[in-house]
Design an enzyme around this catalytic site. Sequence first.
Site, short mmCIF file in Angstrom:
data_model
loop_
_atom_site.label_atom_id
_atom_site.label_comp_id
_atom_site.label_asym_id
_atom_site.label_seq_id
_atom_site.Cartn_x
_atom_site.Cartn_y
_atom_site.Cartn_z
N ASP A 298 24.60 -39.39 0.03
CA ASP A 298 23.38 -40.20 0.09
C ASP A 298 23.42 -41.33 -0.93
OD1 ASP A 298 20.92 -40.90 1.11
OD2 ASP A 298 19.78 -39.42 -0.05
N ASN B 15 18.59 -39.85 11.75
CA ASN B 15 19.10 -41.19 11.43
C ASN B 15 19.03 -42.15 12.63
OD1 ASN B 15 21.59 -39.93 9.09
ND2 ASN B 15 19.60 -40.84 8.64
#
Length: 251
Positions: free
Chosen positions: A22, A70
């Site tokens: 991330d 996502n």
Amino acid sequence: MDELKLNIDKSLLPKHVAVIMDGNGRWAKSKGMPRVFGHKNGVNAVREICEAAAEIGIEHLTLYAFSTENWNRPAMEVNALMSLLVETIKAEVKTLNDNNIKLNTIGDISHLPEKSKNALEKAINDTSNNTRMILHLALNYSARWEITQATKTIAEKVKNNILQPEDITQEVFASHLNTHNIPDPELLIRTSGEYRISNYLLWQIAYAELYFTPVFWPDFRKANLYEALIDFQGRERRFGKISEQVTPANT
Ligand code: IPE
Ligand code: IPE
Ligand code: MG
């Protein structure tokens, strides 16, 4: 860095390390660059961490590359990520083979664009004889999707009399997950200073040690992995017992 590596006890390595990669977007933003620049640079970290993990003796490395959530990002970013996936997979097969790493995926690959699916299938095939480590890419993955899929398959089997409800043990359930045959991750690393799981391997991380680092994924290097492994080896894993039971020297 070598000194860090020497501090790792090879006999106490986790068999399976899972990573939530991330911070690509924030890394790029901090440099005044578009988010996609962060994703491109994240590939360097993937290459380095795969190599480091295989070198040190990790057997399974699972990287969260694209979650089912996502898809909700701006179309331009989603498209860029899909293109990057194809380019990277094609370009990295040689590195995977040089490092004796086999590629696998978890997640709903069937809903990826045709080009991505083809590139993945070819790379999986071209690395299928490698034996040092398995790299599991979590693509179009989410744990709730995975658990729901497993439940549907089990329900079908019960309906068709292949399985009886009383036969559904934890082991039977786990064998219907994407990760069947993969040991549960003992260590979960999340980069970028976020303290959450984001729908990742919910069943499998029941007893994983969690390691959070503020480092953005594109900056994550071998030394950062070594630090995480050293931290892991300093933990006392009690599995519900008391300290004296798991480390008799503490009595
Ligand atoms: C992780 O970085 C990569 C993917 C989720 C594909 P992000 O893109 O989430 O970067 P941040 O968290 O917005 O900085
Ligand atoms: C998790 O990161 C998914 C991947 C690393 C692929 P996100 O950046 O999508 O997670 P949230 O939205 O911050 O929880
Ligand atoms: Mg993020």
